[in-house]
Design a protein around this motif. Structure first.
Motif, short mmCIF file in Angstrom:
data_model
loop_
_atom_site.label_atom_id
_atom_site.label_comp_id
_atom_site.label_asym_id
_atom_site.label_seq_id
_atom_site.Cartn_x
_atom_site.Cartn_y
_atom_site.Cartn_z
N MET A 88 40.38 40.86 33.08
CA MET A 88 41.69 40.88 33.34
C MET A 88 41.94 40.88 35.07
O MET A 88 42.57 40.32 35.54
CB MET A 88 42.27 41.88 32.93
N SER A 89 40.93 41.59 35.56
CA SER A 89 41.16 42.11 37.09
C SER A 89 40.81 40.52 37.87
O SER A 89 41.14 40.72 38.98
CB SER A 89 40.31 43.05 37.43
N GLU A 90 39.99 39.54 37.22
CA GLU A 90 39.61 38.56 37.78
C GLU A 90 40.65 37.44 37.78
O GLU A 90 40.51 36.55 38.37
CB GLU A 90 38.26 38.29 37.34
N LEU A 91 41.62 37.61 36.96
CA LEU A 91 42.57 36.33 36.54
C LEU A 91 43.58 36.02 37.69
O LEU A 91 43.55 34.74 37.70
CB LEU A 91 43.40 36.93 35.30
N PRO A 92 43.92 36.91 38.70
CA PRO A 92 44.57 36.38 39.73
C PRO A 92 44.00 35.43 40.51
O PRO A 92 44.77 34.48 41.23
CB PRO A 92 44.99 37.48 40.61
N ARG A 93 42.77 35.16 40.50
CA ARG A 93 41.90 34.43 41.34
C ARG A 93 41.62 33.09 40.65
O ARG A 93 41.15 32.04 41.11
CB ARG A 93 40.67 35.00 41.67
N ASP A 94 41.87 32.93 39.28
CA ASP A 94 41.91 31.64 38.49
C ASP A 94 42.76 30.59 38.96
O ASP A 94 43.88 30.68 39.31
CB ASP A 94 42.16 32.12 37.11
N ALA A 95 42.12 29.47 39.04
CA ALA A 95 42.92 28.68 39.80
C ALA A 95 43.78 27.68 38.78
O ALA A 95 44.71 27.27 39.18
CB ALA A 95 41.92 27.15 40.20
N ASP A 96 43.57 27.67 37.55
CA ASP A 96 44.37 27.24 36.42
C ASP A 96 45.17 28.41 35.74
O ASP A 96 44.97 29.14 34.94
CB ASP A 96 43.66 26.81 35.20
N ALA A 121 47.09 32.65 32.01
CA ALA A 121 48.09 33.31 31.34
C ALA A 121 47.57 33.65 29.86
O ALA A 121 47.77 34.73 29.51
CB ALA A 121 49.38 32.51 31.25
N LEU A 122 47.03 32.40 29.34
CA LEU A 122 46.63 32.60 27.98
C LEU A 122 45.47 33.55 27.88
O LEU A 122 45.36 34.45 26.68
CB LEU A 122 46.27 31.26 27.33
N LYS A 123 44.52 33.42 28.89
CA LYS A 123 43.50 34.30 28.82
C LYS A 123 43.98 35.90 28.80
O LYS A 123 43.41 36.69 28.17
CB LYS A 123 42.47 34.11 29.97
N TRP A 124 44.75 35.93 29.71
CA TRP A 124 45.40 37.44 29.91
C TRP A 124 45.99 37.97 28.38
O TRP A 124 45.86 38.96 28.08
CB TRP A 124 46.59 37.72 30.80
#
Length: 140
Positions: free
Chosen positions: A27-35, A40-43
């Protein structure tokens, strides 16, 4: 957003994919996700996995109009990692697509298959503090 059935299926597939990971780390790495749509679905899948793994009662995501994002779990006083404002907005969109809360508010159960079992989450969305609040309630 995509068809609500495919969004739901994608969240379930991501639950299966991330079932053996550390949800909080992911979860902590999601803000850097390009897509951001995928993030959002990963979260959503990681929140479900974290709630199940940690015996959470509820996880809340509050997104204010100024872009402030706060994520908390009922069983602890500390905050969970924020998905950031871009991903948080996409989380709101994804849940609206899955739950059909076009007006931005409502309450509904969401069945989610995880590996060889399933769980029924209670999803609640409502306006709060000039933004949106999502609650994901886990069964006891």
């Amino acid at each position: 957003m995509k068809d609500s059935g495919s969004l739901h299926l994608k969240v379930q597939e991501l639950c299966d994919c991330y079932a053996t990971t550390d949800p909080l780390k992911e979860m902590s790495e999601l803000p850097r996700d390009a897509d951001k749509d995928e993030a959002a679905l990963k979260w959503l899948s990681l929140a479900a996995l974290h709630g199940v793994n940690s015996n959470a009662k509820e996880i809340e995501l509050v997104v204010k109009d100024d872009g402030t994002v706060k994520v908390t779990a009922e069983y602890r006083t500390g905050e969970l990692p924020s998905p950031g404002p871009n991903v948080a907005g996409k989380i709101i969109e994804a849940l609206k697509g899955i739950t059909h809360f076009e007006e931005g508010k409502g309450k509904t159960p969401l069945a989610l298959g995880i590996r060889d079992s399933s769980i029924e989450l209670q999803i609640k969305m409502k306006p709060k503090d000039g933004g949106n609040k999502i609650s994901i309630k886990f069964p006891e």
